[in-house]
Design a protein around this motif. Structure first.
Motif, PDB file in Angstrom:
ATOM      1  N   CYS A  71     -40.408 -22.177  -4.597  1.00  0.00           N
ATOM      2  CA  CYS A  71     -39.023 -22.020  -5.057  1.00  0.00           C
ATOM      3  C   CYS A  71     -38.761 -20.548  -5.403  1.00  0.00           C
ATOM      4  O   CYS A  71     -39.696 -19.773  -5.604  1.00  0.00           O
ATOM      5  CB  CYS A  71     -38.786 -22.892  -6.280  1.00  0.00           C
ATOM      6  SG  CYS A  71     -39.539 -22.203  -7.749  1.00  0.00           S
ATOM      7  N   TYR A  97     -48.883 -26.991 -13.619  1.00  0.00           N
ATOM      8  CA  TYR A  97     -47.496 -27.375 -13.908  1.00  0.00           C
ATOM      9  C   TYR A  97     -46.783 -27.867 -12.650  1.00  0.00           C
ATOM     10  O   TYR A  97     -46.272 -28.971 -12.621  1.00  0.00           O
ATOM     11  CB  TYR A  97     -46.767 -26.175 -14.526  1.00  0.00           C
ATOM     12  CG  TYR A  97     -45.376 -26.490 -15.024  1.00  0.00           C
ATOM     13  CD1 TYR A  97     -45.186 -27.275 -16.157  1.00  0.00           C
ATOM     14  CD2 TYR A  97     -44.257 -26.013 -14.360  1.00  0.00           C
ATOM     15  CE1 TYR A  97     -43.907 -27.576 -16.606  1.00  0.00           C
ATOM     16  CE2 TYR A  97     -42.974 -26.307 -14.808  1.00  0.00           C
ATOM     17  CZ  TYR A  97     -42.809 -27.087 -15.931  1.00  0.00           C
ATOM     18  OH  TYR A  97     -41.540 -27.387 -16.373  1.00  0.00           O
ATOM     19  N   CYS A  98     -46.737 -27.014 -11.606  1.00  0.00           N
ATOM     20  CA  CYS A  98     -46.114 -27.447 -10.349  1.00  0.00           C
ATOM     21  C   CYS A  98     -46.821 -26.727  -9.202  1.00  0.00           C
ATOM     22  O   CYS A  98     -47.558 -25.764  -9.421  1.00  0.00           O
ATOM     23  CB  CYS A  98     -44.618 -27.121 -10.341  1.00  0.00           C
ATOM     24  SG  CYS A  98     -44.278 -25.358 -10.235  1.00  0.00           S
ATOM     25  N   SER A 100     -45.677 -24.781  -6.857  1.00  0.00           N
ATOM     26  CA  SER A 100     -45.286 -23.377  -6.654  1.00  0.00           C
ATOM     27  C   SER A 100     -46.035 -22.473  -7.626  1.00  0.00           C
ATOM     28  O   SER A 100     -46.589 -21.439  -7.239  1.00  0.00           O
ATOM     29  CB  SER A 100     -43.780 -23.201  -6.861  1.00  0.00           C
ATOM     30  OG  SER A 100     -43.067 -23.840  -5.842  1.00  0.00           O
ATOM     31  N   ILE A 236     -34.538 -27.520 -15.130  1.00  0.00           N
ATOM     32  CA  ILE A 236     -35.897 -27.125 -15.501  1.00  0.00           C
ATOM     33  C   ILE A 236     -35.935 -25.640 -15.841  1.00  0.00           C
ATOM     34  O   ILE A 236     -36.035 -25.278 -16.997  1.00  0.00           O
ATOM     35  CB  ILE A 236     -36.909 -27.574 -14.409  1.00  0.00           C
ATOM     36  CG1 ILE A 236     -38.331 -27.577 -14.942  1.00  0.00           C
ATOM     37  CG2 ILE A 236     -36.811 -26.762 -13.127  1.00  0.00           C
ATOM     38  CD1 ILE A 236     -39.285 -28.475 -14.182  1.00  0.00           C
ATOM     39  N   MET A 237     -35.816 -24.763 -14.868  1.00  0.00           N
ATOM     40  CA  MET A 237     -35.913 -23.321 -15.142  1.00  0.00           C
ATOM     41  C   MET A 237     -34.585 -22.658 -14.804  1.00  0.00           C
ATOM     42  O   MET A 237     -34.512 -21.780 -13.942  1.00  0.00           O
ATOM     43  CB  MET A 237     -37.064 -22.715 -14.352  1.00  0.00           C
ATOM     44  CG  MET A 237     -38.420 -23.218 -14.814  1.00  0.00           C
ATOM     45  SD  MET A 237     -39.750 -22.456 -13.890  1.00  0.00           S
ATOM     46  CE  MET A 237     -41.189 -23.110 -14.713  1.00  0.00           C
ATOM     47  N   CYS A 324     -37.507 -27.185  -5.682  1.00  0.00           N
ATOM     48  CA  CYS A 324     -38.230 -27.729  -6.836  1.00  0.00           C
ATOM     49  C   CYS A 324     -38.352 -29.238  -6.596  1.00  0.00           C
ATOM     50  O   CYS A 324     -37.461 -30.020  -6.933  1.00  0.00           O
ATOM     51  CB  CYS A 324     -37.490 -27.440  -8.140  1.00  0.00           C
ATOM     52  SG  CYS A 324     -38.396 -28.050  -9.572  1.00  0.00           S
TER      53      CYS A 324
HETATM   54  S1  SF4 Z   1     -38.284 -24.417 -10.568  1.00  0.00           S
HETATM   55 FE1  SF4 Z   1     -39.626 -26.167 -10.130  1.00  0.00          FE
HETATM   56  S2  SF4 Z   1     -40.906 -25.549  -8.387  1.00  0.00           S
HETATM   57 FE2  SF4 Z   1     -39.984 -23.694  -9.283  1.00  0.00          FE
HETATM   58  S3  SF4 Z   1     -41.515 -22.909 -10.702  1.00  0.00           S
HETATM   59 FE3  SF4 Z   1     -40.101 -24.192 -11.869  1.00  0.00          FE
HETATM   60  S4  SF4 Z   1     -41.032 -26.242 -11.856  1.00  0.00           S
HETATM   61 FE4  SF4 Z   1     -42.041 -25.036 -10.259  1.00  0.00          FE
END
Ligand code: SF4
Length: 375
Positions: A71, A97-98, A100, A236-237, A324
């Motif tokens: 992402c 965590y993920c 990516s 999320i972010m 994501c």
């Molecule tokens: S937006 Fe999603 S895929 Fe990108 S770093 Fe955050 S958790 Fe990971």
């Protein structure tokens, strides 16, 4: 005429001039990317824990080093690591965590040179065994930091760090509560700025400023926001001030959130256990309202619905960062559950920064009109 809150202005200034603020930190700075890395351990080491957030710069080198499935947030993180933006850090701590971020961790391990690097293998479920496992991994992290920097970290230091972090969490939760109850009225951009800084600023300084801010219920002279449409923002972010400003422009106002660095980062305290501070910290982080990368979607949605009802929210804005996967999987379920509760939802998708303000503005204005009519 209300005198604008001094603390609010200070938060705004810090958020706008983050690099300047970071330059003034007089402790070694340890970076991390998501709120499952326990800040208590970094504090106990006498360091400043800094949650790294995406910056506004165009991606330059990061994109060429990683598979295209990553992402844009993670590519921005990699860019900051590789182009020297984060060279002031003494080290970086990753956790599972993920996908990516896992890829970024591997690339950075190869490129970090002498800089401290640590990866925490993180369980996702909450069981007696997973708490014990994470406790063991956190002890390894402490041993690694102690050995690398030649410092001592004992249980007393951890206990003091827990106290500081818990105090901050309680202040943040009180802030959310005052906003939900309408005792503090603040626009979405300011709300976002204040909350995002909780994992960037020094915890004691942050708590003091937030407590100062909460003593003044009328923070600005802007009366127009009182009649704005209350919404929750989920994702999320999502760390773009511009996005929250767009929400404000449409006459909507975020009164609660479901974001990784937002309410999900503060809802649980570290509670003392007879097994000691490592166990207590592990239990807290495994009991957190989970991000989509951790599963247990029901817990996340139940909490979001509860918050929406308590805050009198008229709709939920969900922001999906493209690629994501975990958020993409959870969104349809989240939307269905919220709609079943009579809460309208709009899903928007984009990168780590807003590239097409006009498009978001048009869609959000239409959503505001829709939920405004349902008032
Ligand atoms: S937006 Fe999603 S895929 Fe990108 S770093 Fe955050 S958790 Fe990971």
């Amino acid at each position: 005429m209300i005198k604008e809150s001094e603390a609010l202005n200070e938060f705004r200034t810090i958020r706008k001039n983050l690099p300047e603020y970071l330059k003034k930190i007089d402790k070694p700075v340890m970076g991390y990317f998501e709120t499952y890395v326990p800040e208590e351990i970094i504090y106990a080491a006498g360091m400043h824990p800094l949650r790294i957030s995406p910056n506004d710069r165009q991606i330059a080198v990061g994109g060429s080093k990683i598979e295209s499935f990553a992402c844009s947030v993670s590519i921005n993180f990699l860019d900051q690591l590789l182009n020297g933006t984060l060279s002031f850090l003494k080290g970086v701590i990753f956790s599972r965590y993920c996908d990516s971020l896992r890829a970024i961790a591997d690339i950075w391990q190869e490129n970090s040179g002498d800089s401290f690097y640590h990866f925490i293998p993180y369980p996702t479920i909450l069981t007696v065994e997973s708490i014990n496992f994470l406790s063991g991994e956190l002890k390894k992290l402490v041993n690694h930091i102690s050995g690398y920097f030649n410092i001592k970290i004992d249980e007393e230091m951890l206990t003091e760090a827990i106290r500081i972090s818990n105090k901050k969490r309680l202040a943040v939760l009180k802030f959310y509560d005052l906003i939900k109850k309408g005792k503090i009225v603040i626009n979405s951009a300011d709300f976002f700025s204040i909350i995002s800084l909780a994992t960037i600023m020094d915890s004691s300084e942050y708590t003091q400023k937030l407590e100062q801010l909460m003593q003044q219920t009328e923070l600005t002279d802007d009366r127009s926001i009182e009649n704005s449409i209350k919404v929750a923002i989920s994702g999320i972010m999502l760390e773009s001030t511009q996005f929250f400003e767009i929400v404000d422009k449409t006459g909507m106002r975020m009164v609660t959130d479901d974001l990784m660095f937002g309410s999900r980062a503060f809802k649980e305290l570290v509670i003392k256990t007879k097994e000691g501070p490592y166990h207590a910290i592990s239990k807290r982080y495994l009991s957190k309202i989970p991000c989509s990368t951790k599963g247990n979607i029901d817990l996340r949605i139940d909490e979001l619905i509860k918050d929406c009802k308590e805050a009198g929210v008229k709709g939920v804005i969900f922001y999906l960062v493209t690629f994501c996967d975990s958020e993409e999987c959870e969104f349809p379920i989240l939307r269905k559950r919220l709609q079943a509760e009579g809460i309208p939802v709009i899903g928007l998708e984009g990168g780590y920064r807003v590239s097409s303000e006009g498009q978001f503005l048009t869609r959000l204005e239409a959503f505001a009109e829709q939920i405004g009519e349902e008032l």
